[in-house]
Every structure is written in structure tokens, then in C-alpha cells.
Scaffold this active site. Structure first.
Site, PDB file in Angstrom:
ATOM      1  N   HIS A  78       3.492   3.279   6.907  1.00 33.33           N
ATOM      2  CA  HIS A  78       3.882   2.372   5.795  1.00 33.33           C
ATOM      3  C   HIS A  78       3.358   2.986   4.499  1.00 33.33           C
ATOM      4  O   HIS A  78       2.195   2.859   4.166  1.00 33.33           O
ATOM      5  CB  HIS A  78       3.280   0.976   6.005  1.00 33.33           C
TER       6      HIS A  78
ATOM      7  N   HIS B 262       4.258   4.014   0.280  1.00 36.92           N
ATOM      8  CA  HIS B 262       5.085   3.962  -0.931  1.00 36.92           C
ATOM      9  C   HIS B 262       4.886   5.259  -1.702  1.00 36.92           C
ATOM     10  O   HIS B 262       3.776   5.567  -2.134  1.00 36.92           O
ATOM     11  CB  HIS B 262       4.671   2.782  -1.819  1.00 36.92           C
TER      12      HIS B 262
ATOM     13  N   ARG C  97       7.217   6.062  -4.252  1.00 34.83           N
ATOM     14  CA  ARG C  97       7.887   5.882  -5.573  1.00 34.83           C
ATOM     15  C   ARG C  97       8.888   7.011  -5.832  1.00 34.83           C
ATOM     16  O   ARG C  97       9.380   7.649  -4.929  1.00 34.83           O
ATOM     17  CB  ARG C  97       6.854   5.786  -6.705  1.00 34.83           C
TER      18      ARG C  97
ATOM     19  N   ASN D 118      11.410   0.246  -1.380  1.00 33.67           N
ATOM     20  CA  ASN D 118      11.449  -0.715  -2.496  1.00 33.67           C
ATOM     21  C   ASN D 118      11.378  -0.014  -3.856  1.00 33.67           C
ATOM     22  O   ASN D 118      10.514  -0.290  -4.679  1.00 33.67           O
ATOM     23  CB  ASN D 118      10.335  -1.777  -2.366  1.00 33.67           C
TER      24      ASN D 118
ATOM     25  N   LYS E 229      13.711  -2.153   6.597  1.00 29.45           N
ATOM     26  CA  LYS E 229      12.618  -3.028   6.154  1.00 29.45           C
ATOM     27  C   LYS E 229      13.169  -4.288   5.510  1.00 29.45           C
ATOM     28  O   LYS E 229      13.943  -4.226   4.558  1.00 29.45           O
ATOM     29  CB  LYS E 229      11.758  -2.250   5.130  1.00 29.45           C
TER      30      LYS E 229
ATOM     31  N   HIS F 199       8.145  -7.526   5.930  1.00 30.38           N
ATOM     32  CA  HIS F 199       7.062  -8.016   5.066  1.00 30.38           C
ATOM     33  C   HIS F 199       6.959  -9.511   5.344  1.00 30.38           C
ATOM     34  O   HIS F 199       7.733 -10.298   4.819  1.00 30.38           O
ATOM     35  CB  HIS F 199       7.357  -7.743   3.585  1.00 30.38           C
TER      36      HIS F 199
ATOM     37  N   HIS G 295       1.639  -4.595   7.655  1.00 33.61           N
ATOM     38  CA  HIS G 295       0.332  -4.864   7.043  1.00 33.61           C
ATOM     39  C   HIS G 295      -0.220  -6.249   7.351  1.00 33.61           C
ATOM     40  O   HIS G 295      -0.409  -7.069   6.466  1.00 33.61           O
ATOM     41  CB  HIS G 295       0.346  -4.619   5.533  1.00 33.61           C
TER      42      HIS G 295
ATOM     43  N   ASP H  59       0.018   1.466   3.537  1.00 37.11           N
ATOM     44  CA  ASP H  59       0.549   0.669   2.420  1.00 37.11           C
ATOM     45  C   ASP H  59      -0.017   1.195   1.098  1.00 37.11           C
ATOM     46  O   ASP H  59      -0.241   0.424   0.160  1.00 37.11           O
ATOM     47  CB  ASP H  59       0.260  -0.824   2.580  1.00 37.11           C
TER      48      ASP H  59
ATOM     49  N   HIS I  24       0.256   2.396  -8.600  1.00 42.78           N
ATOM     50  CA  HIS I  24       0.769   1.874  -9.876  1.00 42.78           C
ATOM     51  C   HIS I  24      -0.033   2.571 -10.970  1.00 42.78           C
ATOM     52  O   HIS I  24      -1.225   2.828 -10.782  1.00 42.78           O
ATOM     53  CB  HIS I  24       0.522   0.366  -9.990  1.00 42.78           C
TER      54      HIS I  24
ATOM     55  N   ALA J 297       0.606  -5.623  -7.852  1.00 43.36           N
ATOM     56  CA  ALA J 297       0.000  -5.619  -6.516  1.00 43.36           C
ATOM     57  C   ALA J 297       0.168  -4.251  -5.876  1.00 43.36           C
ATOM     58  O   ALA J 297       1.274  -3.710  -5.850  1.00 43.36           O
ATOM     59  CB  ALA J 297       0.650  -6.683  -5.644  1.00 43.36           C
TER      60      ALA J 297
HETATM   61  C1  NCD Z   1       3.590  -2.795  -2.522  1.00 40.61           C
HETATM   62  C2  NCD Z   1       4.177  -2.004  -3.730  1.00 40.61           C
HETATM   63  O1  NCD Z   1       3.499  -1.908  -4.757  1.00 40.61           O
HETATM   64  O2  NCD Z   1       5.291  -1.491  -3.595  1.00 40.61           O
HETATM   65  N1  NCD Z   1       2.517  -3.602  -3.010  1.00 40.61           N
HETATM   66  C3  NCD Z   1       1.508  -4.117  -2.281  1.00 40.61           C
HETATM   67  O3  NCD Z   1       0.706  -4.865  -2.835  1.00 40.61           O
HETATM   68  N2  NCD Z   1       1.333  -3.824  -1.022  1.00 40.61           N
HETATM   69  C4  NCD Z   1       4.666  -3.568  -1.829  1.00 40.61           C
HETATM   70  C5  NCD Z   1       4.272  -4.151  -0.501  1.00 40.61           C
HETATM   71  O4  NCD Z   1       4.175  -3.447   0.494  1.00 40.61           O
HETATM   72  O5  NCD Z   1       4.054  -5.363  -0.413  1.00 40.61           O
HETATM   73 ZN    ZN Z   2       4.017  -1.778   1.248  1.00 38.91          ZN
END
Ligand code: NCD
Ligand code: ZN
Length: 335
Positions: free
Chosen positions: A12, A14, A16, A40, A95, A134, A168, A240, A244, A256
Site C-alpha cells: 500500500h 502512494h 503521487r 488516488n 481499490k 479503504h 491499513h 501507506d 505531502h 492526512a
Molecule cells: C492517503 C493519501 O494522502 O493519499 N492519506 C492517508 O492519510 N493515509 C490516502 C489514504 O490511504 O487514506
Molecule cells: Zn493510502
């Protein structure tokens, strides 16, 4: 003291796009043999063409590393059996995001009506495409995951051949639910094994530990630790890691997501060693995922050595978990 992990996987992740992808992808690619890449983006990855061009951009960002990005589509109610059949060779999973529950999820499903969506789940089941979820409602923040349990149960019972991954998980209730249904599996993050809500908001607010689902109670963390540390076959590692830029974290309306990719293996080694469970780390970070997803990762041996290092304050404009703090283990060589 040293040990070798064989083909660690992060199920899992991200990564970007654009400049952020270039900044963060290398950290996962260096230490992991593969990862399940979350869809996402803005807009989300909902068709095969954008999925394949995103995969290309990822591969370019990790040039020179032995790393497989396992691709994942963003669930849409409009998917047909025909579309799924054509997408199948290119994807590892789909997902499902309830709309609005987390970062970039506004294109998700408004109302998860399992009956109405059953043709998609039936098709996924027949094609053996795992469903990642999720699992949060729009309810009170501490209860969202627990409230989603009913939907997990309905999915598990209605589609017994469908592989369902509870993404998660953060609660004792989820850990128990996982054990009740053969076709339910879970990813567990590093941060949910380490922190509780106290670390996020119990003292001065720590935006860098703010994520969805929010970290919960001590007994919840205990239940997750029991699964991970014992290498329970139904649970696998999914960081996860969700970067950011610092401007989106240290502000009013903090985004988040916790950026853990560069420290994930080091911190996991420290945690498993502390509990005298280092021998189970291979199952948690690789073998269980191979069994659950029926995948054979590329061969990659990652040697970790017990030697202290200090986590940098920032990687580009992203603040990592444990920024400026010492960790006991480091990745020494990868072959
Ligand atoms: C994730 C994100 O920033 O894309 N944020 C998070 O708090 N985990 C999205 C997600 O997996 O919920
Ligand atoms: Zn995530």
C-alpha cells in the site's frame, strides 16, 4: 548484527505524480522489490490507458532499481465485466474508496450498496482480481472503521471467492473481523504499529502523524502488533506512505498522510527486534503478500545492519516520519 530480507514488498504505497513522484519513488525502489501503487491521483486512475502511462512514469522515476510497481485501478460503479477482463492483465488489484473519506477520494463511491454493486464484485471474483478497500464510513472519527465492519462482512459472505483486503487496519475490531472470514486479509502500516492517538493529538498537535484512518487506542495497537509480530498469514505490510509537501502539513487544514517510505524497513527491524520477533519480519514484509496476491516478486536481497543513523529532517519538501531522530537499523546493501 545483520540479517537479510528477501524481496520485501510494500502492498500500500502512494507515489503521487510529477515532481513528487521523482522525489519519493526512489526511496521505495531502493529498499523494496515491489509495491502496490495507490490510484488516488487527481484525477484518479480509472482506465487502463492512464494506468499504463502512470506505470511508465513510475518506471522512469525508478530507473536502475529492481522494483516492480504493481498497479491498481480506482473503483468506479461504472466498471463492466468486459472492461475488467481487458484490464486484468495490467492490474494487481482494484481499490474501493468511499467518497470523501480520505485524500483525493471525492471520485469514490457515494453509497456502498453491496447488492447494487454485485455485478462488479462477481466479475472481479471470477477474474480473480483482489478488492482493496479503504474501510471507513463518514461517521465519528474514532468509529469510522468499526462502522465499516458491516460492509466488510457483507462483502466477505456474499463473495466468498473474492479476495478482500482491509487496507491499513487500525482497530482490535478489525483484527477480530479478519479472523472470522477466510477471504478477508489486511494490510498494516508501520505507523499504526507504533503510535496511538496520544502521539497525534495527546500533547502538542503533531501534523506529521496525522493520517487516515487516525491512530486509535492502545488496545487497538496491541491487536495489530499481535498480527504483525507473529507473521500472521492474513496480515501483510502496507506502509501507506503518503507524502505531502511540508506546506500542506504544517498549516491550518493539514492534509492526512504520513511519509514513511525512507524509514520503513529500518523502523520495522527495530520494532521486530525489540519484541524478539525478527524472524517473523520476512513473513510480514514479503511472504504473506506473495501468498495473498499470488505473486512472485523479483529477486532482491536487502541486508539490514544494526548501526545507528539519524533520519534527515526533510527529503525535498517532505518531512518523513522520525525526522531528525535516531534509528537503530539501516539498510546496508541491496543485491
Ligand atoms: C492517503 C493519501 O494522502 O493519499 N492519506 C492517508 O492519510 N493515509 C490516502 C489514504 O490511504 O487514506
Ligand atoms: Zn493510502
Amino acid at each position: 548484527m545483520r540479517f537479510i530480507l528477501n524481496s520485501p514488498l510494500d502492498m500500500h504505497l502512494h507515489l503521487r505524480d510529477g515532481g513528487m513522484l521523482k522525489n519519493v519513488a526512489k526511496f521505495s525502489a531502493k529498499e523494496f522489490a515491489g509495491a502496490l501503487i495507490m490510484p488516488n491521483l487527481l484525477p484518479p486512475i480509472t482506465d487502463t490507458q492512464s494506468l499504463l502511462s502512470y506505470k511508465k512514469r513510475i518506471l522512469k522515476a525508478v530507473t536502475g532499481e529492481k522494483f516492480t510497481p504493481c498497479m491498481c485501478l480506482f473503483f468506479k460503479e461504472s466498471y463492466t465485466a468486459d472492461f475488467l477482463e481487458k484490464a486484468k492483465p495490467h492490474i494487481t488489484a482494484i481499490k474501493l474508496y468511499p467518497s470523501g473519506v480520505t485524500t483525493n477520494s471525492s471520485g469514490g463511491v457515494e453509497q456502498i450498496d453491496v447488492k447494487k454493486l454485485s455485478p462488479i464484485f462477481e466479475a472481479m471474483s471470477a477474474l480473480d482480481i483482489p478488492l482493496c478497500v479503504h474501510g471507513e464510513t463518514n461517521g465519528f472519527v474514532m468509529d469510522r472503521e468499526k462502522e465499516f465492519g458491516a460492509i466488510y462482512e457483507q462483502l466477505a459472505v456474499s463473495f466468498p471467492k473474492l479476495t478482500i483486503i482491509m487496507e491499513h487496519i487500525t482497530t482490535k475490531a478489525s483484527a477480530e473481523l479478519l479472523k472470522r472470514h477466510e477471504n478477508l486479509y489486511a494490510t498494516i502500516t508501520l505507523h499504526h504499529l507504533l503510535i496511538t492517538l496520544d502521539d497525534v493529538a495527546g500533547g502538542l498537535l503533531n501534523p506529521h502523524l496525522f493520517c487516515k484512518p487516525i491512530a486509535k487506542r492502545y488496545e487497538d495497537r496491541e491487536a495489530l502488533l499481535e498480527l504483525a509480530l507473529n507473521g500472521d498469514k492474513k496480515a501483510m505490510f502496507g506502509s501507506d506512505s503518503a507524502p505531502h509537501p511540508v506546506s500542506k502539513k504544517e498549516c491550518c487544514g493539514c492534509a492526512a498522510g504520513i511519509f514513511s517510505a525512507p524509514i520503513a524497513l529500518s523502523a520495522l527491524a527495530e520494532l521486530f527486534e525489540k519484541h524478539n520477533k525478527l524472524t517473523n519480519l520476512q513473513a510480514f514484509v514479503s511472504n504473506n503478500a506473495r501468498d495473498i496476491y499470488k505473486l512472485i516478486p523479483i529477486e532482491k536481497n536487502v541486508t539490514l545492519e544494526k548501526e545507528e543513523w539519524t533520519v534527515p529532517a526533510k527529503f525535498g519538501d517532505v518531512v518523513p516520519m522520525f525526522a531528525g531522530q535516531p534509528l537503530k537499523w539501516q539498510v546496508k546493501c541491496v543485491s
